[in-house]
Structures are given as structure tokens and as C-alpha cells.
Design an enzyme around this catalytic site. Structure first.
Site, PDB file in Angstrom:
ATOM      1  N   ARG A 102      16.033   5.706 -34.249  1.00  0.00           N
ATOM      2  CA  ARG A 102      15.159   6.796 -33.786  1.00  0.00           C
ATOM      3  C   ARG A 102      13.738   6.428 -34.188  1.00  0.00           C
ATOM      4  O   ARG A 102      13.430   6.284 -35.370  1.00  0.00           O
ATOM      5  CB  ARG A 102      15.565   8.126 -34.425  1.00  0.00           C
ATOM      6  CG  ARG A 102      14.503   9.203 -34.272  1.00  0.00           C
ATOM      7  CD  ARG A 102      14.977  10.582 -34.631  1.00  0.00           C
ATOM      8  NE  ARG A 102      15.861  11.099 -33.608  1.00  0.00           N
ATOM      9  CZ  ARG A 102      16.153  12.395 -33.449  1.00  0.00           C
ATOM     10  NH1 ARG A 102      15.629  13.301 -34.254  1.00  0.00           N
ATOM     11  NH2 ARG A 102      16.963  12.776 -32.486  1.00  0.00           N
ATOM     12  N   HIS A 129      15.686  10.179 -24.505  1.00  0.00           N
ATOM     13  CA  HIS A 129      16.695  10.634 -25.472  1.00  0.00           C
ATOM     14  C   HIS A 129      18.071  10.550 -24.796  1.00  0.00           C
ATOM     15  O   HIS A 129      18.707  11.554 -24.500  1.00  0.00           O
ATOM     16  CB  HIS A 129      16.371  12.077 -25.888  1.00  0.00           C
ATOM     17  CG  HIS A 129      17.005  12.511 -27.171  1.00  0.00           C
ATOM     18  ND1 HIS A 129      17.889  11.714 -27.891  1.00  0.00           N
ATOM     19  CD2 HIS A 129      16.913  13.681 -27.878  1.00  0.00           C
ATOM     20  CE1 HIS A 129      18.278  12.373 -28.972  1.00  0.00           C
ATOM     21  NE2 HIS A 129      17.715  13.561 -28.993  1.00  0.00           N
ATOM     22  N   GLN A 132      21.292  12.391 -26.240  1.00  0.00           N
ATOM     23  CA  GLN A 132      21.244  13.834 -26.040  1.00  0.00           C
ATOM     24  C   GLN A 132      21.644  14.176 -24.603  1.00  0.00           C
ATOM     25  O   GLN A 132      22.421  15.104 -24.365  1.00  0.00           O
ATOM     26  CB  GLN A 132      19.824  14.350 -26.313  1.00  0.00           C
ATOM     27  CG  GLN A 132      19.663  15.835 -26.063  1.00  0.00           C
ATOM     28  CD  GLN A 132      20.425  16.685 -27.078  1.00  0.00           C
ATOM     29  OE1 GLN A 132      20.238  16.521 -28.271  1.00  0.00           O
ATOM     30  NE2 GLN A 132      21.275  17.581 -26.608  1.00  0.00           N
ATOM     31  N   ASP A 219      12.781  22.332 -23.647  1.00  0.00           N
ATOM     32  CA  ASP A 219      12.631  21.637 -24.930  1.00  0.00           C
ATOM     33  C   ASP A 219      11.303  22.096 -25.514  1.00  0.00           C
ATOM     34  O   ASP A 219      10.495  22.742 -24.816  1.00  0.00           O
ATOM     35  CB  ASP A 219      12.652  20.112 -24.686  1.00  0.00           C
ATOM     36  CG  ASP A 219      12.574  19.302 -25.975  1.00  0.00           C
ATOM     37  OD1 ASP A 219      12.908  19.835 -27.048  1.00  0.00           O
ATOM     38  OD2 ASP A 219      12.163  18.118 -25.903  1.00  0.00           O
ATOM     39  N   CYS A 259      18.156  21.141 -26.368  1.00  0.00           N
ATOM     40  CA  CYS A 259      18.648  20.067 -27.253  1.00  0.00           C
ATOM     41  C   CYS A 259      18.546  20.442 -28.720  1.00  0.00           C
ATOM     42  O   CYS A 259      19.229  19.854 -29.551  1.00  0.00           O
ATOM     43  CB  CYS A 259      17.893  18.779 -26.968  1.00  0.00           C
ATOM     44  SG  CYS A 259      16.131  18.832 -27.351  1.00  0.00           S
ATOM     45  N   ARG A 287      27.230  16.138 -28.834  1.00  0.00           N
ATOM     46  CA  ARG A 287      26.544  14.936 -29.321  1.00  0.00           C
ATOM     47  C   ARG A 287      27.551  14.023 -30.015  1.00  0.00           C
ATOM     48  O   ARG A 287      27.547  12.809 -29.836  1.00  0.00           O
ATOM     49  CB  ARG A 287      25.441  15.304 -30.332  1.00  0.00           C
ATOM     50  CG  ARG A 287      24.253  16.062 -29.769  1.00  0.00           C
ATOM     51  CD  ARG A 287      23.405  15.215 -28.856  1.00  0.00           C
ATOM     52  NE  ARG A 287      22.913  13.997 -29.482  1.00  0.00           N
ATOM     53  CZ  ARG A 287      21.824  13.922 -30.253  1.00  0.00           C
ATOM     54  NH1 ARG A 287      21.089  14.983 -30.459  1.00  0.00           N
ATOM     55  NH2 ARG A 287      21.433  12.769 -30.776  1.00  0.00           N
TER      56      ARG A 287
HETATM   57  N1  NVA Z   1      11.156  16.400 -27.568  1.00  0.00           N
HETATM   58  C1  NVA Z   1      11.631  16.573 -28.908  1.00  0.00           C
HETATM   59  C2  NVA Z   1      13.115  16.375 -28.962  1.00  0.00           C
HETATM   60  C3  NVA Z   1      13.729  16.549 -30.318  1.00  0.00           C
HETATM   61  C4  NVA Z   1      15.197  16.308 -30.344  1.00  0.00           C
HETATM   62  C5  NVA Z   1      10.912  15.598 -29.833  1.00  0.00           C
HETATM   63  O1  NVA Z   1      10.737  14.438 -29.442  1.00  0.00           O
HETATM   64  O2  NVA Z   1      10.512  16.008 -30.915  1.00  0.00           O
HETATM   65  N1   CP Z   2      18.534  17.224 -30.550  1.00  0.00           N
HETATM   66  C1   CP Z   2      18.333  16.331 -31.542  1.00  0.00           C
HETATM   67  O1   CP Z   2      18.202  15.120 -31.323  1.00  0.00           O
HETATM   68  O2   CP Z   2      18.337  16.881 -32.781  1.00  0.00           O
HETATM   69  P1   CP Z   2      17.849  16.198 -34.139  1.00  0.00           P
HETATM   70  O3   CP Z   2      16.379  15.954 -34.016  1.00  0.00           O
HETATM   71  O4   CP Z   2      18.198  17.187 -35.200  1.00  0.00           O
HETATM   72  O5   CP Z   2      18.590  14.900 -34.306  1.00  0.00           O
END
Ligand code: NVA
Ligand code: CP
Length: 301
Positions: A102, A129, A132, A219, A259, A287
Site C-alpha cells: 500500500r 484499489h 477493494q 468514497d 469502501c 475483502r
Molecule cells: N480513497 C481513499 C480510500 C481508502 C480506502 C484513500 O485513498 O484514502
Molecule cells: N477500505 C480500505 O482499504 O480500508 P483500510 O484503509 O482500513 O485498509
């Protein structure tokens, strides 16, 4: 399947195969049927951003598959001190059987796959993502029975979630409609892909996007790494909240997905969130199953 870097790399058939395996693994998990497809294998997990779901579901998932995880955060590792990804890739490939990462830049994930010799799984970048959205697609198919004739809509930022939903939704055969303010549209690469489908619509009118939708998704307006833009974004996304009025445009049996984490009162009202909690938390559970399928597809020899 060698890696999961982005859904653009997968065919619709490959996505469906992952979802089918995810359904099977979910069934086996619920019925206490062991499936040690990755016995003794190690998943290295790199986190350069925060996580709750991704962190826990991958670790539980690899354990359920008979393997184990090693977690590396950017602080406390040489990654945070700038060790080049080419070297991290070659070193970790000597220790682990697969890497989940990540991070910010999509290029870092692509480079990890290029320079390493083990499967790489994208656990979120600024661009996409995919894990997800595999879970989202799994939840939609579970709830609606099939993708045939469904309209999915996404209201909000042209971010990692919107990008992956557009690609995943179109590849499995849904119509996709997205609403975002000008200046917050998905990148050209995603629009070029989407515009090759007649059943794709991009608008700045959330009501229009939600019309007759079977699935409504949103989101956060401010993603991780964009915290300095919060105020500007709150102003830009005014009118993009999923509320009762917006849901009145969708089909009466429309489901809502998110998500998570969610900001109630911003991109979604408390009322709509709670009315759809059954879908949203099933999505979170999925997930686990979807990522187990991805790990089996990429890491089992
Ligand atoms: N768009 C959000 C998704 C988190 C799972 C981010 O990138 O923070
Ligand atoms: N939706 C998602 O990826 O959650 P986290 O940021 O908690 O991993």
C-alpha cells in the site's frame, strides 16, 4: 495470474474467475472447511499509508490459507529512509513468497513487480484499489445474483476507488455512470478505457448519474495524502452527498456501498449509511475472501 497491480491488466473473464474462487473460499470458511493452499508461504506486507481492513484481512487471510505474514511499515524500515524500490524488491523476493503493498505512486508497485521475482498485490495506491473493487464486485453479485443489466454509479472524487470501479464495473458487464465535479475527474488513461464502452457516462450532476442505478457507491472526498486540500475539497464536493434525495433517483431496491472509512455527513448521510449497513459490512468482510482468492491465484504454484 502473475500479479495484481491494477484491474486494467485483467480481462473480464479473469476477474470473474477470481470472484468465483472467492465465493468458494467464503463458503469453505463459513463451513469450517480447511483450505491450506499456501501452506508455509510468507506474505510480506508493506504499508506506507494507514490501514485497518487491508492490514487485518490480508493477515487473517494468509493464515487461513496455511501461510503467515510479515509486516513492514515505512517508518521503522529502510523504505521510509529512501532505499530504492529496485533494491527492496530484490531483497524481499529472497525472503517472502508474495508482497502486498500500500503506497502512493502506482509506479512504485509496478517497479516492485518489475525488479522483484515474487507476485505483487496492490493494496491501494493513489491510482487504484483493485482488491477493494474485487470485494465490491463480489458483494454486488452476491446481493443481486448477477451483473447482467445492472447499472452501477459512483458519486464523488475521481480517485483510486472511482478508477477501479469504472474498470472493474465495465469489465464484468455493468453499465457505469460517474458524477464528479470538474477538476476532480478520473485520469485520462481511465477515461480513454471507459469511453470505449457505450454504457459509460461521466457527468457533473449526481442526480443524473444516480438515475435508475442498482448500485450507488461513494468514497471520501479527501483521500490519504490529500489532507492539506480538505477545505477546498469540501467546497468542491458540495451537493455530492449520498442522501435520501439522491437515492430517490436510484431504483427502489438499490444498494449502497462504501469502501470505508466513511465520513458521515460528508459523502454520505448517517441515515443512508445505516440503512445500507448490511451491504457495507458484507463488502468489508468480502475483502478477506476476495484477497484470499487473489493470493491463491498469484502465489500458489
Ligand atoms: N480513497 C481513499 C480510500 C481508502 C480506502 C484513500 O485513498 O484514502
Ligand atoms: N477500505 C480500505 O482499504 O480500508 P483500510 O484503509 O482500513 O485498509
Amino acid at each position: 495470474m502473475k500479479h495484481l497491480l491494477k484491474l486494467l491488466d485483467m480481462s473480464g473473464e479473469e476477474i470473474i474467475e477470481v470472484l468465483n474462487l472467492a465465493d468458494q473460499l467464503k463458503y469453505e470458511t463459513k463451513h469450517g472447511i480447511e483450505h491450506h493452499h499456501l501452506k508455509g508461504k510468507c506474505l510480506g506486507m508493506i504499508f506506507e499509508k494507514s490501514s485497518t481492513r487491508t492490514r487485518v484481512s490480508f493477515e487473517v487471510g494468509i493464515n487461513q490459507l496455511g501461510g503467515y505474514a510479515v509486516v513492514l511499515a515505512s517508518e521503522g524500515s529502510q523504505i521510509g529512509r529512501g532505499e530504492p524500490v529496485q533494491d527492496t524488491a530484490r531483497v524481499l523476493s529472497r525472503y517472502v513468497d508474495g508482497i502486498m503493498i500500500r503506497t502512493f505512486e502506482q509506479q512504485e508497485v509496478e517497479d516492485l513487480a518489475k525488479y522483484g521475482s515474487v507476485p505483487v498485490i496492490n493494496g491501494l495506491t493513489d491510482f487504484c484499489h483493485p482488491c477493494q473493487v474485487l470485494a465490491d464486485l463480489m458483494t454486488i453479485r452476491e446481493s443481486k445474483g448477477s451483473f447482467e443489466g445492472l447499472k452501477m454509479c459512483f458519486i464523488g472524487d475521481g480517485n483510486n476507488m472511482m478508477n477501479s470501479l469504472i474498470v472493474g464495473g465495465l469489465k464484468v458487464g455493468m453499465s457505469v455512470s460517474v458524477a464528479c465535479p470538474e477538476g476532480y475527474r478520473p485520469p485520462q488513461e481511465i477515461l480513454d478505457f471507459a469511453n470505449s464502452y457505450d454504457c459509460f457516462e461521466l457527468t457533473d450532476d449526481p442526480m443524473q448519474a444516480a438515475k435508475n442505478a442498482d448500485v450507488v457507491i461513494t468514497d471520501v472526498w479527501t483521500s490519504m495524502g490529500q489532507e492539506d486540500e480538505r477545505q477546498k475539497r469540501e467546497a468542491a464536493f458540495e451537493g455530492y452527498c449520498i442522501d435520501k434525495n439522491l437515492m430517490a433517483q436510484a431504483k427502489p431496491d438499490a444498494m449502497v456501498q462504501h469502501c470505508l472509512p466513511a465520513h458521515r455527513g460528508e459523502e454520505i448521510t448517517e441515515e443512508i449509511f445505516e440503512a445500507n449497513a448490511q451491504y457495507i459490512f458484507e463488502e468489508a468482510e468480502n475483502r478477506l475472501h476476495a484477497q484470499k482468492a487473489v493470493m491463491v491465484k498469484t502465489m500458489a504454484k
